[in-house]
Design an enzyme around this catalytic site. Structure first.
Site, PDB file in Angstrom:
ATOM      1  N   GLU A  83     -33.584 -58.860  25.690  1.00 28.36           N
ATOM      2  CA  GLU A  83     -33.321 -58.115  26.932  1.00 28.36           C
ATOM      3  C   GLU A  83     -32.111 -57.189  26.788  1.00 28.36           C
ATOM      4  OE1 GLU A  83     -33.408 -60.630  30.447  1.00 28.36           O
ATOM      5  OE2 GLU A  83     -32.153 -59.198  31.528  1.00 28.36           O
ATOM      6  N   LYS A 258     -30.567 -68.117  35.945  1.00 19.90           N
ATOM      7  CA  LYS A 258     -31.257 -67.477  34.814  1.00 19.90           C
ATOM      8  C   LYS A 258     -30.283 -66.512  34.120  1.00 19.90           C
ATOM      9  CE  LYS A 258     -34.061 -64.233  32.795  1.00 19.90           C
ATOM     10  NZ  LYS A 258     -33.736 -62.876  32.358  1.00 19.90           N
ATOM     11  N   ASP A 274     -31.885 -76.055  20.040  1.00 18.33           N
ATOM     12  CA  ASP A 274     -33.119 -76.309  20.790  1.00 18.33           C
ATOM     13  C   ASP A 274     -32.924 -75.742  22.200  1.00 18.33           C
ATOM     14  OD1 ASP A 274     -35.169 -77.342  22.318  1.00 18.33           O
ATOM     15  OD2 ASP A 274     -35.122 -79.320  21.394  1.00 18.33           O
ATOM     16  N   HIS A 372     -28.472 -50.579  33.108  1.00 16.63           N
ATOM     17  CA  HIS A 372     -29.639 -50.678  32.220  1.00 16.63           C
ATOM     18  C   HIS A 372     -30.027 -49.293  31.712  1.00 16.63           C
ATOM     19  CE1 HIS A 372     -31.259 -54.631  32.028  1.00 16.63           C
ATOM     20  NE2 HIS A 372     -31.392 -54.798  33.340  1.00 16.63           N
TER      21      HIS A 372
HETATM   22  C1  MEV Z   1     -31.613 -60.600  34.531  1.00 17.61           C
HETATM   23  O1  MEV Z   1     -32.083 -61.055  33.299  1.00 17.61           O
HETATM   24  C2  MEV Z   1     -30.534 -61.527  35.051  1.00 17.61           C
HETATM   25  C3  MEV Z   1     -30.075 -61.236  36.477  1.00 17.61           C
HETATM   26  O2  MEV Z   1     -31.215 -61.179  37.326  1.00 17.61           O
HETATM   27  C4  MEV Z   1     -29.149 -62.357  36.862  1.00 17.61           C
HETATM   28  C5  MEV Z   1     -28.786 -62.355  38.327  1.00 17.61           C
HETATM   29  O3  MEV Z   1     -29.551 -61.874  39.168  1.00 17.61           O
HETATM   30  O4  MEV Z   1     -27.692 -62.895  38.637  1.00 17.61           O
HETATM   31  C6  MEV Z   1     -29.398 -59.886  36.566  1.00 17.61           C
END
Ligand code: MEV
Length: 419
Positions: A83, A258, A274, A372
């Protein structure tokens, strides 16, 4: 000690980046060759020995995050991830954390938890097991000379009874000090090894005998102060509001966590850990209160600076596993210069916090798309052959025109050259 705050690392050529990393970590010519190999460092023969039905290998980008200062030590952090923006975000979070002394991280000793499920036990089985603890521990330890010699290995036995739709079941747990290994293999070996003895003690049937990936005896914690002058008062308020959103809404919490795992798993990938075990444990930990919440917390200190903390189970190893087989994972370990599994866990958790900081900062200000797009445009300008002093001009023009492509980058570059 080398300094990991390297300015404009992203603008350097591959050769310049490799030279910096090689100097930082004292890499040998052979190690540099491995980093530049075309098969992603993993030969087919090695891959074929690792899994079944192998038909090839699969490469992902490997980058290094700069600026990390953790417990007073500088690190260049290798990250493997597909990513865009993640490595840049980690580096930028670490740069701001550095102003107030970097990350302070600690980690528990490396105790794994092995579980043995026992069915149809006689009464008082739990007491009988506990009374036989020494015999069980000695038997478990007979399966690992290495751990025993280091005064590590199985240390404690515990029992719990769980209610299920099929009635009560006895669960015996072994707590094993696995030292610098992740420890899945030895934990499973010990669980299987003591099961006949447990059946004899309880009169029951030992069914599952397996490591628990909910590694709550391997908790890593990190905290860092993010400077008020650098981020601004208003943005601190926004970041704390973003955290409150995540902490009180599961839909947001999953995405917020995430983002944390973007950092942690990228380091896990680079160092051959792992990653599924780490993910599974982290998300269970996020729900430990009975409600799925943010893994991090964000508050202000008495000076008005932003304080971020993060805590989660991190089961990692620096010996055994693919960390010792995959040639690139081995080089990544060398880049990190870690001397213990605990140190690796401290780096991973710091990367998670840096990542979370940058993500919620971006989300609560410009949004993440701008960064991005800028990164994407920058990569295209470089791919088009632009020199470092030409990149900014090309990026600006593509963003202004909202036309971000390799062809457009080449056209703009040609025009710059013509001028
Ligand atoms: C994207 O991979 C991760 C985000 O969505 C994390 C977040 O929203 O805090 C940018």
């Amino acid at each position: 000690m080398s300094d990991s705050s390297i300015s404009k690392f992203f603008e350097k050529t591959r050769k310049e980046r490799l030279d910096i990393v090689a100097n930082f970590a004292n890499l040998s010519t052979k190690e540099l060759e491995i980093l530049q190999s075309n098969d992603g460092g993993l030969s087919f023969e090695k891959a074929d020995n690792m899994v079944e039905n192998t038909i090839g290998t699969f490469s992902l980008p490997l980058g290094v995050a700069t600026n990390f200062l953790i417990n007073g030590k500088n690190y260049l952090v290798p990250m493997v991830i597909e990513e865009p923006s993640v490595i840049a975000a980690a580096s930028s979070g670490a740069k701001i954390a550095r102003i107030q002394g970097g990350f302070q991280a600690i980690c528990d000793e490396s105790f794994s938890i092995g579980q043995i499920q026992i069915l149809n036990t006689e009464i008082n089985s739990a007491t009988k097991i506990l009374n036989s603890s020494k015999e069980i521990i000695d038997l478990a330890n007979s399966f690992s000379n290495t751990l025993s010699k280091m005064n590590k290995g199985a240390k404690q036995v515990s029992c719990k009874e769980i209610d299920t739709a099929l009635g009560k079941m006895l669960i015996v747990e072994l707590f094993i000090d696995v030292g610098d290994a992740m420890g899945a293999n030895i934990t499973n070996t010990m669980c299987e090894g003591v099961s006949t003895l447990l059946e004899k003690i309880t009169g029951g049937k030992a069914l599952l005998r397996i490591l628990s990936n909910y590694s709550t005896k391997r908790i890593a914690k990190v905290t860092a102060i993010f400077d008020k002058k650098e981020i601004g008062d208003q943005v601190i308020d926004y970041i704390i509001s973003a955290y409150q959103f995540a902490d009180n809404d599961v839909y947001r919490a999953v995405t917020h966590n995430k983002g944390i795992m973007n950092g942690i798993i990228a380091v896990a990938n680079a160092t051959g850990q792992d990653s599924r075990a780490i993910e599974a444990a982290a998300h269970a930990y996020a729900a430990k209160s009975g409600k799925y919440r943010s893994l991090s917390t964000w508050t202000r200190d008495s000076n008005g600076n932003l304080v971020g903390s993060l805590e989660l189970p991190l089961s990692v190893g620096i010996i055994g596993g693919i960390a010792n087989v995959h040639p690139i994972a081995k080089v990544c370990m060398k880049i990190l210069q870690v001397s213990s599994a605990k140190e690796l866990a401290c780096i991973m958790i710091a990367t998670g916090l840096a990542q979370n900081f940058s993500a919620i900062k971006a989300l609560s200000t410009d949004g993440i798309q701008k960064g991005h797009m800028q990164l994407h445009a920058r990569n295209l300008a470089t791919a088009a052959g632009a020199k470092p002093d030409q990149v900014d001009k090309i990026v600006q023009k593509m963003i202004q025109e909202k036309k971000i492509s390799l062809d457009r980058a080449k056209e703009i570059l040609n025009n710059l050259v013509d001028l």
